[in-house]
Design an enzyme around this catalytic site. Structure first.
Site, mmCIF file in Angstrom:
data_model
loop_
_atom_site.group_PDB
_atom_site.id
_atom_site.type_symbol
_atom_site.label_atom_id
_atom_site.label_comp_id
_atom_site.label_asym_id
_atom_site.label_seq_id
_atom_site.Cartn_x
_atom_site.Cartn_y
_atom_site.Cartn_z
ATOM 1 N N LYS A 130 0.777 -1.248 0.052
ATOM 2 C CA LYS A 130 0.031 0.020 -0.011
ATOM 3 C C LYS A 130 0.730 1.379 -0.049
ATOM 4 O O LYS A 130 1.988 1.119 0.445
ATOM 5 C CB LYS A 130 -0.883 -0.015 1.328
ATOM 6 C CG LYS A 130 -0.367 0.007 2.582
ATOM 7 C CD LYS A 130 0.234 1.114 3.297
ATOM 8 C CE LYS A 130 1.133 1.065 4.451
ATOM 9 N NZ LYS A 130 1.737 2.227 4.789
ATOM 10 N N ASP B 135 -1.819 -1.911 9.992
ATOM 11 C CA ASP B 135 -2.009 -1.685 8.485
ATOM 12 C C ASP B 135 -2.510 -2.990 7.953
ATOM 13 O O ASP B 135 -2.922 -3.245 6.903
ATOM 14 C CB ASP B 135 -0.613 -1.483 7.863
ATOM 15 C CG ASP B 135 -0.289 -0.114 8.188
ATOM 16 O OD1 ASP B 135 -0.970 0.540 8.490
ATOM 17 O OD2 ASP B 135 0.902 0.188 7.651
#
Ligand code: C5P
Length: 308
Positions: free
Chosen positions: A15, A142
């Protein structure tokens, strides 16, 4: 009933944080965030095979030291699922890495996400996406996003997610400058800089709504204007090689560039792959980057590729 598989292959994406606004620290020691994650098509692929013991093997397309010890997030994910479900099962895990290692792109989190999804199938625990995301949140802020994928707003410590609508595809050049930054150290430096500035941190940091408009409208100029990372100043202070990369990428014509997450990978927003190659050549020529990768977003979250 379908028999439990002997082998499951799952991949989960890396990401970029398109914006990362950092607020005050909560009771758990986490900073309150308003962040927009975008998953990109660089994947961590986990193959889980039935075995008596837990074991881990790593291979990689990207440079960097492979963390094989007890802190490895794939192993920790397997141990967590095993203890939560009171199981006495093993698995041979193989992780193949495409996401820059310790680079601020959530590669370790993607390993944890893919491992949880793979073992939920292999071990027949059948927890499903929501309970796996909750387990993932215990491994790292995350991890839930690596399961969800696409583009999402992250609140709380980053694990409270809402999917964001996007139009079209975005192309990124990821410049890996070498060196390593520790996430806690970057947050600590951020706290020092904030304290010295005398400005108190918001309890609940604000999101720039224009970024959501840029994403839903496919507006690259507006996205470039709204890319923002509060941790960038701390990452620049800890790694002198980063600011020159951002400056050079913008000088070479990129609409915008910023530190990804806690760094040190630099995410460069580009018009297309041709521009990505041109800027990569410039950064490599000036020895500003060790490796350059081209990636596209959004990409799907953790998904099963094979089961047999
Ligand atoms: O959750 P994760 O293990 O990725 O976080 C690593 C460290 O980064 C935390 O222990 C904390 O020091 C810092 N962090 C933070 N606030 C967040 C996310 C991470 O302070 N929202």
């Amino acid at each position: 009933m379908t028999p439990a598989p002997d082998r499951v292959v799952v991949r989960a994406p890396g990401k970029i944080n398109l914006s990362l606004r950092v607020g005050a620290v909560d009771a758990r020691g986490y900073h309150s965030l308003a962040t927009v994650f975008q998953a990109v098509d660089l994947y961590e692929t986990v193959t889980a095979t039935r075995a008596d013991q837990l074991s881990l093997e790593l291979t990689s397309d990207v440079p960097g030291e492979l963390p094989l010890d007890g802190n490895n997030l794939a192993l920790r994910a397997a141990e967590l699922l095993r203890s939560e479900c009171a199981l006495d099962l093993g698995a041979a895990l193989h992780v193949h890495k495409q996401v820059p290692i310790a680079g601020g792109m959530g590669g370790g989190s993607a390993d944890a996400a893919a491992t949880l999804v793979a073992l939920d199938r292999l071990w027949g625990t059948g927890l499903g996406p929501e309970r796996l995301r909750a387990l993932g949140a215990r491994l790292g802020a995350d991890v839930p996003f690596a399961m969800l994928g696409h583009t999402a707003l992250g609140r709380g410590n980053g694990a409270d997610l809402t999917t964001v609508l996007t139009h079209g595809e975005w192309t990124w050049l990821l410049a890996v400058p070498g060196g390593h930054l520790s996430t806690p150290a970057v947050f600590r430096r951020f706290d020092e800089i904030s304290l010295a500035s005398g400005r108190p941190l918001a309890e609940r940091p604000e999101l720039d709504e224009r970024q959501l408009q840029a994403l839903s409208g496919g507006n690259i100029e507006l996205l470039a204007e709204t890319l923002h990372n509060d941790l960038q100043i701390a990452a620049f202070a800890l790694h002198p090689g980063l600011e020159p990369v951002v400056e050079a990428a913008e000088r070479l014509g990129a609409p915008a560039a910023l530190v990804s997450g806690s760094g040190p990978t630099i995410a460069v927003l580009v018009q297309d792959e041709a521009q990505a190659r041109e800027i990569a050549a410039g950064l490599m020529r000036d020895s500003l980057a060790q490796t350059c990768l081209v990636a596209r977003g959004s990409a799907p979250g953790a998904s099963v590729l094979e089961e047999s």
